[in-house]
Design a protein around this motif. Structure first.
Motif, short mmCIF file in Angstrom:
data_model
loop_
_atom_site.label_atom_id
_atom_site.label_comp_id
_atom_site.label_asym_id
_atom_site.label_seq_id
_atom_site.Cartn_x
_atom_site.Cartn_y
_atom_site.Cartn_z
N PHE A 1 -6.10 5.59 2.24
CA PHE A 1 -5.71 4.24 3.04
C PHE A 1 -4.16 4.72 3.87
O PHE A 1 -3.86 4.17 4.82
N ALA A 2 -3.45 5.52 3.15
CA ALA A 2 -2.12 5.65 3.74
C ALA A 2 -2.33 6.67 5.20
O ALA A 2 -1.27 6.78 5.58
N GLN A 3 -3.52 6.98 5.49
CA GLN A 3 -3.53 7.59 6.76
C GLN A 3 -3.54 6.29 7.92
O GLN A 3 -3.26 6.75 9.02
N LEU A 4 -3.70 5.16 7.43
CA LEU A 4 -3.63 4.17 8.43
C LEU A 4 -2.07 3.42 8.56
O LEU A 4 -1.41 3.38 7.55
N PRO A 5 -1.68 3.38 9.77
CA PRO A 5 -0.39 2.93 10.14
C PRO A 5 0.14 1.83 9.16
O PRO A 5 1.33 1.90 8.80
N ALA A 6 -0.64 0.77 9.09
CA ALA A 6 0.06 -0.26 8.34
C ALA A 6 0.28 0.04 6.76
O ALA A 6 1.11 -0.67 6.03
N LEU A 7 -0.46 0.84 6.10
CA LEU A 7 -0.61 1.19 4.89
C LEU A 7 0.29 2.54 4.50
O LEU A 7 0.30 2.88 3.42
N ARG A 8 1.00 3.12 5.58
CA ARG A 8 1.24 4.25 5.41
C ARG A 8 2.92 4.32 4.82
O ARG A 8 3.67 3.64 5.18
N PRO A 9 3.34 4.90 3.55
CA PRO A 9 4.48 5.07 3.20
C PRO A 9 5.51 5.24 4.28
O PRO A 9 5.31 6.17 4.87
N ILE A 10 6.74 4.66 4.13
CA ILE A 10 7.86 5.13 4.90
C ILE A 10 8.23 6.60 4.68
O ILE A 10 8.23 7.01 3.65
N GLY A 11 8.16 7.39 5.87
CA GLY A 11 8.60 8.82 5.54
C GLY A 11 7.15 9.63 5.68
O GLY A 11 7.44 10.89 5.71
N ALA A 12 6.25 9.01 5.50
CA ALA A 12 5.04 10.07 5.31
C ALA A 12 4.48 10.32 6.25
O ALA A 12 4.68 9.96 7.69
N ALA A 13 3.97 11.82 6.56
CA ALA A 13 3.42 12.33 7.72
C ALA A 13 2.38 11.57 8.27
O ALA A 13 1.45 11.39 7.54
N SER A 14 2.08 11.42 9.62
CA SER A 14 1.10 10.71 10.29
C SER A 14 -0.16 11.47 10.69
O SER A 14 -1.26 11.09 10.98
N ASP A 15 -0.02 12.83 10.43
CA ASP A 15 -0.91 13.72 11.02
C ASP A 15 -1.61 14.68 9.91
O ASP A 15 -2.07 15.70 10.19
N GLN A 16 -1.16 14.09 8.71
CA GLN A 16 -1.85 14.98 7.36
C GLN A 16 -2.70 13.98 6.71
O GLN A 16 -2.45 12.76 6.59
N PRO A 17 -3.73 14.59 6.13
CA PRO A 17 -4.70 13.72 5.28
C PRO A 17 -3.83 13.20 4.19
O PRO A 17 -2.79 13.87 3.61
N ALA A 18 -4.02 12.00 3.66
CA ALA A 18 -3.38 11.52 2.57
C ALA A 18 -4.25 11.35 1.30
O ALA A 18 -5.67 11.65 1.40
N ARG A 19 -3.63 11.24 0.16
CA ARG A 19 -4.29 10.98 -1.10
C ARG A 19 -5.00 9.87 -1.21
O ARG A 19 -4.51 8.79 -0.66
N ASN A 20 -5.94 9.87 -2.00
CA ASN A 20 -6.79 8.57 -2.21
C ASN A 20 -6.13 7.45 -2.85
O ASN A 20 -5.48 7.76 -3.92
N THR A 21 -6.26 6.17 -2.45
CA THR A 21 -5.56 5.32 -3.29
C THR A 21 -6.51 3.88 -3.35
O THR A 21 -7.52 4.31 -2.45
N HIS A 22 -6.47 3.11 -4.41
CA HIS A 22 -7.55 2.09 -4.50
C HIS A 22 -7.21 0.68 -3.90
O HIS A 22 -6.28 0.30 -3.99
N GLU A 23 -8.08 0.15 -3.20
CA GLU A 23 -7.95 -1.17 -2.64
C GLU A 23 -9.13 -1.98 -3.16
O GLU A 23 -10.12 -1.34 -3.61
N MET A 24 -9.04 -3.38 -3.12
CA MET A 24 -10.19 -4.29 -3.28
C MET A 24 -10.93 -4.44 -1.79
O MET A 24 -10.19 -4.93 -1.00
#
Length: 203
Positions: free
Chosen positions: A95-118
């Motif tokens: 989900f960190a690949q999505l702009p709204a859920l991307r942590p501050i400072g995280a790269a926008s062009d790199q695959p993110a690790r999986n996180t859990h959502e409902m």
């Protein structure tokens, strides 16, 4: 999770006698089996297993004090007809690949690790679409998630070309997020809704 009533709908646990109705909606009307008799028979057998698992899952999760994941039947209160399914699902995606859920400072062009959502899910029979039933059912589940489960955020995902689901997401007040990367293919469009006390006010 107890049954939930809305103005027109009852959202309740599935029972074994719902097999014919939900098989018709999810396996026949979807067109995924191409009308082939053998494939449809196999699909119904698989749906029966799914239904049995769903029914057992309600009590199993409750006994483990887990969230009420799983599908519920969408039923017309006026007639008792099952017209679809909805529910909550645990979703583990980058989900960190999505702009709204991307942590501050995280790269926008790199695959993110999986996180859990409902996750929130809905499916309404084509015979009953365009009447607001999906939005009505999903709204009831959102209210339950925010008020009873005390959830902070809920998501729903779909494909780029699923205009109907994206439309429901917008009606629910979700922020529509586009995955800027091509992978994974099932993370294309995500609706994100954060808890807001204004959303919980009675209409």
């Amino acid at each position: 999770m107890p049954p939930i009533e809305t103005g027109r709908l009852l959202i309740r646990p599935f029972v074994p006698t719902d097999l014919d109705a939900i098989h018709q909606i999810l396996d026949v009307e979807s067109g995924d089996n191409g009308g082939d008799a053998v494939r449809l028979m196999q699909a119904k057998q698989e749906r029966q297993q799914w239904l049995a698992w769903s029914v057992l899952n309600y009590s199993a999760l409750a006994n483990l004090y887990q969230p009420p994941y799983g599908d519920r039947a969408i039923v017309l209160r006026a007639s008792g007809e099952v017209i679809g399914a909805c529910g909550f699902a645990p979703v583990m995606l980058p989900f960190a690949q999505l702009p709204a859920l991307r942590p501050i400072g995280a790269a926008s062009d790199q695959p993110a690790r999986n996180t859990h959502e409902m996750g929130l899910y809905w499916e309404v029979s084509p015979r009953h679409q365009r009447r607001g039933y999906a939005t009505e059912a999903a709204s009831a589940l959102i209210r339950y998630a925010f008020t009873t489960l005390n959830l902070q955020r809920i998501v729903a995902n779909t494909t780029y070309d699923n205009a109907a689901s994206i439309g429901v997401m917008r009606k629910l007040g979700m922020a529509i997020q586009h995955n800027p990367l091509p992978e994974p293919p099932y993370l294309q469009i995500v609706g994100v809704l954060e808890y807001n006390s204004d959303l919980m006010r009675d209409p």
